[in-house]
Design an enzyme around this catalytic site. Structure first.
Site, short mmCIF file in Angstrom:
data_model
loop_
_atom_site.label_atom_id
_atom_site.label_comp_id
_atom_site.label_asym_id
_atom_site.label_seq_id
_atom_site.Cartn_x
_atom_site.Cartn_y
_atom_site.Cartn_z
N TYR A 136 0.86 -1.19 0.00
CA TYR A 136 0.00 0.00 0.00
C TYR A 136 0.89 1.23 0.00
O TYR A 136 1.56 1.54 0.97
CB TYR A 136 -0.90 -0.01 1.23
CG TYR A 136 -2.17 0.80 1.11
CD1 TYR A 136 -2.38 1.71 0.07
CD2 TYR A 136 -3.18 0.66 2.05
CE1 TYR A 136 -3.54 2.44 -0.03
CE2 TYR A 136 -4.37 1.40 1.96
CZ TYR A 136 -4.54 2.28 0.93
OH TYR A 136 -5.71 3.02 0.83
N LYS A 161 -1.01 -1.05 -4.42
CA LYS A 161 -2.19 -0.22 -4.21
C LYS A 161 -1.75 1.20 -3.89
O LYS A 161 -0.91 1.41 -3.01
CB LYS A 161 -3.03 -0.78 -3.07
CG LYS A 161 -4.33 -0.02 -2.81
CD LYS A 161 -5.11 -0.67 -1.67
CE LYS A 161 -6.42 0.09 -1.44
NZ LYS A 161 -7.17 -0.47 -0.30
#
Length: 314
Positions: A136, A161
């Site tokens: 992330y 992400k």
């Protein structure tokens, strides 16, 4: 199902708590089953919307186990891991023991770090289990092209992400990682992870990022799915109407109070029939007037969808 590629709208459920503050497994199971019945591409439990910041490893195991049982193998179940490197490894092991199909690696504890340190952190957590892992990119965990390539080449890292919104940088990362992995043929996916990702998804699609997390799916899956399908089919009129009447007003309300990206979603889930309890500190519950405003926004979104359905021939 571990390692399977995902498609469609990704479901980020809330974590219901009892009045005394424990994880409410009965309500959580109800919430997960209802969401999975609506048809998401995957479930990401105990992540940002699920108040990862406020749970311990034992609670994460309970949340994952409940989610896995309720999902019943219909879609992959990913769980959050993050914090200090020791905590992140503990969360990763707890998730694997509870039956998770993969992990979403949230940022390390708030400390500035060189890119080599960020790669080392990712490697350490990825080696703690054999679960597929999505990194992330957000807050203090900001990868550059070189470090993104390095983590993408780790055996069980399967996705990237983005939560920064830096489209220039992300476009270069997408291109660099895709090119670096092409000779090996390793499957890899990119995700838009901004809050209320729908409002930025048109821009992300333009740089090749078609997957995104949807907190809206947790309480209004029909709106989340309609928006996704409008993007996929090129229905610009419906996309614009949903943005104008639902998603943009939701973002304006969300931005009035820090933490409303979680609190409003919990309020929406409760509004739709699944009691969720309060958020844990340091977040605060949505004010009654804001809950009523959320109800109005939800009604406006559903009106757009109803009009679109009645205008379809047959």
């Amino acid at each position: 199902m571990a390692g399977a590629s995902m498609n469609g709208v990704l479901f980020f459920p809330v974590t219901p708590f009892t009045p005394s503050g424990e994880v409410d497994t009965e309500r959580l199971a109800q919430h997960i089953a209802k969401g999975v019945d609506a048809g998401p591409g995957g479930v990401f439990c105990a992540c940002g919307t699920g108040e990862f910041h406020a749970i311990d490893a034992g609670e994460l195991g309970t949340i994952v186990r409940t989610t896995v049982d309720a999902a019943d193998g219909r879609v992959p179940v990913y769980a959050g891991a993050g914090g200090s490197v020791a905590q992140a490894k503990s969360f990763a092991r707890a998730a694997q023991e509870a039956g998770a199909d993969g992990l979403l690696l949230l940022p390390p504890y708030l400390v500035e770090m060189p890119q080599a340190g960020l790669v080392a952190y990712t490697r350490a957590v990825s080696e703690a289990t054999d679960l597929p892992l999505i990194v992330y990119n957000r807050n203090n965990a900001r990868y550059d092209e070189t470090s993104a390539i390095a983590v993408a080449q780790l055996p069980n890292v399967v996705g990237f992400k983005d939560g920064t919104g830096d489209l220039d940088q992300v476009a270069r990362i997408v291109r660099a990682v895709t090119d670096a992995l092409e000779p090996s043929g390793k499957p890899f996916q990119f995700f838009n992870g901004l809050p209320t990702a729908e409002v930025s998804q048109q821009a992300y699609r333009a740089i090749g990022v078609t997957l995104y997390s949807s907190a809206t799916f947790a309480f209004a899956p029909e709106l989340a799915l309609a928006f996704y399908q409008s993007l996929e089919s090129g229905n610009e009129r419906l996309t614009a109407a949903l943005l104008r009447e639902f998603f943009h007003p939701l973002v304006r309300l969300r931005d009035t109070v820090p933490g409303y990206a979680v609190s409003l979603i919990k309020a929406g889930v409760a509004m739709e029939g699944v009691e969720t309890g309060s958020v844990r500190p340091p977040l605060v519950d949505a004010a009654p007037a804001d809950v009523e405003r959320l109800r109005e926004i939800l009604a406006a979104g559903r009106a757009v969808l109803a009009e679109a359905l009645t205008s379809v021939p047959g």
